[in-house]
Design an enzyme around this catalytic site. Structure first.
Site, PDB file in Angstrom:
ATOM      1  N   TYR A 300     -65.971  40.219  16.238  1.00  0.00           N
ATOM      2  CA  TYR A 300     -66.284  39.665  14.918  1.00  0.00           C
ATOM      3  C   TYR A 300     -66.828  40.763  14.010  1.00  0.00           C
ATOM      4  CZ  TYR A 300     -68.490  36.534  11.463  1.00  0.00           C
ATOM      5  OH  TYR A 300     -68.864  35.893  10.320  1.00  0.00           O
ATOM      6  N   CYS A 301     -66.231  40.898  12.810  1.00  0.00           N
ATOM      7  CA  CYS A 301     -66.710  41.822  11.794  1.00  0.00           C
ATOM      8  C   CYS A 301     -66.746  43.249  12.364  1.00  0.00           C
ATOM      9  CB  CYS A 301     -68.072  41.356  11.281  1.00  0.00           C
ATOM     10  SG  CYS A 301     -68.730  42.288   9.890  1.00  0.00           S
ATOM     11  N   LEU A 302     -67.877  43.946  12.297  1.00  0.00           N
ATOM     12  CA  LEU A 302     -67.955  45.297  12.846  1.00  0.00           C
ATOM     13  C   LEU A 302     -67.687  45.304  14.337  1.00  0.00           C
ATOM     14  CD1 LEU A 302     -71.142  46.761  11.102  1.00  0.00           C
ATOM     15  CD2 LEU A 302     -68.807  46.692  10.279  1.00  0.00           C
ATOM     16  N   GLY A 304     -65.456  43.570  15.771  1.00  0.00           N
ATOM     17  CA  GLY A 304     -64.011  43.632  15.900  1.00  0.00           C
ATOM     18  C   GLY A 304     -63.474  45.030  15.682  1.00  0.00           C
TER      19      GLY A 304
END
Length: 569
Positions: A300-302, A304
């Site tokens: 998720y987000c960073l 990812g």
């Protein structure tokens, strides 16, 4: 001589750190250069100036008609601007003030957008600063001219202002204590309550294994890599909207990383340390506990972005443990990285690096301030009016409470992230190194399930979508309603949710983002069931659940979920 140079450099860093406290972390040099670039280019374009003067004259004419009560053109606020929604703004002098403000806002937007010869980078900065200054002068910010405030004051005999003063004093006291006042919803009590155990801990992460709730589970476990910029429990909020609880209920063994909240002692942790001590250490633990040949990895987000780096390094090293990769609002190509690019240039990064060097980390309040500035009319000024002028109490839900539970960024790691990924785009262009050797996104062979959200201003979906340009593997892209957080936390049963999905087979043709939605299948409701269906298609026949931890292989149960790192503030 070298010692003198180093001492002088330290003096410069200390100065910049002090300046950052006054400017909110923004580089004054970057701002001055941007304004100079704009002034010089616009000043050398008399045709553009004449056009702007004509627009100003037209605006004044329409405002004069409005003041005289004659029919006049009216401008509507942007959909995300909620300052003038009250009907009381539609009449009398307040309507005139709103129209004058919106026309001024439009004129400045025209003056700072697409100026011929002005660099895109400086154009974005000038437009942003102009917007911030105008937001400060919005008529809604003045209590003696705000009809909502005047009406509320009359109805309550001034009680709203007394409550506002009380809120202001409380906020000052909170700021004086470092802003670590108790959270409205407590982790482990109100949120982050999915049952599980901490089965691994090192200096950077705790790994949580969640207890099964089904008689059998898929043989491929799910490892979730959240962003270290936030606490992991955005994915384990209340029971009704916990993604982790949902995945467990669908017959999966779920593991999730809980990142340490670093302080000055962790200042020298690198981005590769986060890959090695975070993703790779967690994968080793999951492999030992489950004995799985394949693992479904989700970032998720960073988290990812970091997962993608780890996946590319694993492909380079012929490590084939990843069965699938799911990326939730995660960027890998940063050429269209949205409004955060306002804060990313050489001058700004040099200034920010010095500010982080002085304290060893980027403070959570500095990061939160940057995000708030991107939507200041909604997140700053509207909140100020509601809390201090209208005297309204906050009624935080689980996501709002989580949003207050921010984390810090280690100096070295965050500097590497901003410079190598955001500024230089090394990952997408094949220059990024992991474990001392370069990696390529093209080497990733696991099927990809990628989520973008429609109104994401942190990881715009066009930016997330660009991974397709760098990898020709099986690629399923989903565009879901909502923003960076709400679009991901989109549980079944949530009202007014929809998503569009399109699958591209291995070596399939690229579909440009502006054509993508016309070819995608659009469905009302949550995208979570579609994701589980996709995972099921990539998974084996259900088997008995694995044990909690694996003491014989060095992964005993250390604690109950949510562990200890989640409470570091």
């Amino acid at each position: 001589m070298n010692e003198i140079v180093i001492n002088n450099r330290d003096m410069d860093r200390a100065l910049h750190a002090a300046q950052a406290k006054l400017t909110g972390g923004l580089s004054h040099a970057s701002l001055m250069l941007a304004w100079a670039d704009w002034v010089l280019h616009l000043g050398d374009q008399p045709g553009r100036q004449v056009s702007l003067m004509r627009q100003a004259a037209t605006d004044w004419g329409e405002l004069a008609r409005l003041a005289l009560g004659l029919p006049a053109e009216t401008i509507q606020p942007a959909p995300e601007d909620h300052r003038f929604l009250s009907p009381s703004w539609q009449h009398g002098p307040w309507a005139f003030a709103v129209q004058a403000f919106l026309r001024t806002e439009r004129l400045w937007d025209l003056a700072t957008t697409d100026v011929h010869g002005l660099s895109k980078e400086n154009g974005r900065i000038v437009n942003f600063v102009a917007r911030q200054l105008l937001d400060m002068m919005a008529p809604s910010n003045y209590p003696l001219f705000n009809p909502e405030v005047l009406t509320k004051t009359q109805e309550t005999a001034g009680d709203n202002l007394r409550e506002g003063i009380r809120h202001f004093i409380e906020d000052l006291q909170s700021a004086g204590s470092g802003g670590t006042h108790p959270l409205p919803m407590q982790p482990g009590k109100d949120v982050a309550i999915t049952p599980g155990s901490v089965v691994y801990r090192n200096e950077l992460i705790e790994l949580i294994q969640y207890s099964p709730t089904t008689e059998t589970v898929r043989p491929e476990p799910i490892l979730i890599v959240p962003a270290w910029i936030m606490k992991y429990y955005i994915l384990d909020l209340s029971p009704h909207n916990s993604m982790i609880r949902y995945l467990v209920s669908q017959g999966y063994t779920v593991f999730c990383i809980s990142w340490r909240n670093p302080d000055a002692k962790e200042r020298d942790l690198t981005l590769d340390d986060y890959r090695r001590l975070g993703v790779m250490a967690a994968l080793d633990a999951v492999t030992a506990i489950c004995g799985a040949q394949k693992i479904h990895a989700t970032g998720y987000c960073l988290g990812g972005t970091l997962l993608t780096i780890a996946a590319a390094a694993m492909a380079r090293d012929h490590d084939e443990r990843l069965g699938t990769i799911t990326l939730l609002a995660a960027q890998t190509d940063f050429t269209e990285a949205g409004e955060l690019q306002l804060f990313i240039n050489d001058s700004q990064l040099a200034f920010l690096e010095d500010a982080m060097w002085a304290q060893g980390y980027l403070d959570s309040s500095q990061m939160a301030g940057a995000f708030q500035l991107l939507r200041s009319n909604d997140l700053v000024w509207s909140n100020l009016i509601r809390r201090y002028y209208l005297g309204e109490e906050d009624h935080p839900n689980d996501m709002m409470s989580w949003n207050r539970d921010a984390t810090r960024m280690p100096y070295r790691m965050h500097a590497e992230y901003l410079r190598r990924l955001f500024l230089d785009n090394d990952l997408a262009e094949g220059r990024f190194e992991a474990g001392g050797h370069k990696i390529s996104l093209a080497d990733i062979h696991a099927p990809l399930f990628v989520i973008g959200t429609e109104t994401d201003h942190i990881a715009p979906w066009h930016s997330v979508y660009k991974l397709q340009l760098h990898n020709q593997n099986n690629f399923t892209f989903v565009l879901t309603s909502g923003g960076h957080n709400a679009g991901v936390v989109s549980e079944p049963g949530h009202k007014n949710r929809h998503y569009c999905m399109l699958h591209r087979s291995h070596d399939g043709l690229y579909v440009p983002p502006e054509e993508w939605q016309s070819q995608a299948t659009c469905i009302e409701g949550s995208w979570w069931p579609a994701w589980v269906d996709w995972l099921n298609g990539q998974s084996g026949t259900p088997v008995n659940p694995p044990q909690m931890g694996a003491p014989l292989t060095g992964y005993p149960v250390l604690d109950t979920a949510p562990g200890q790192y989640i409470f570091q503030r």
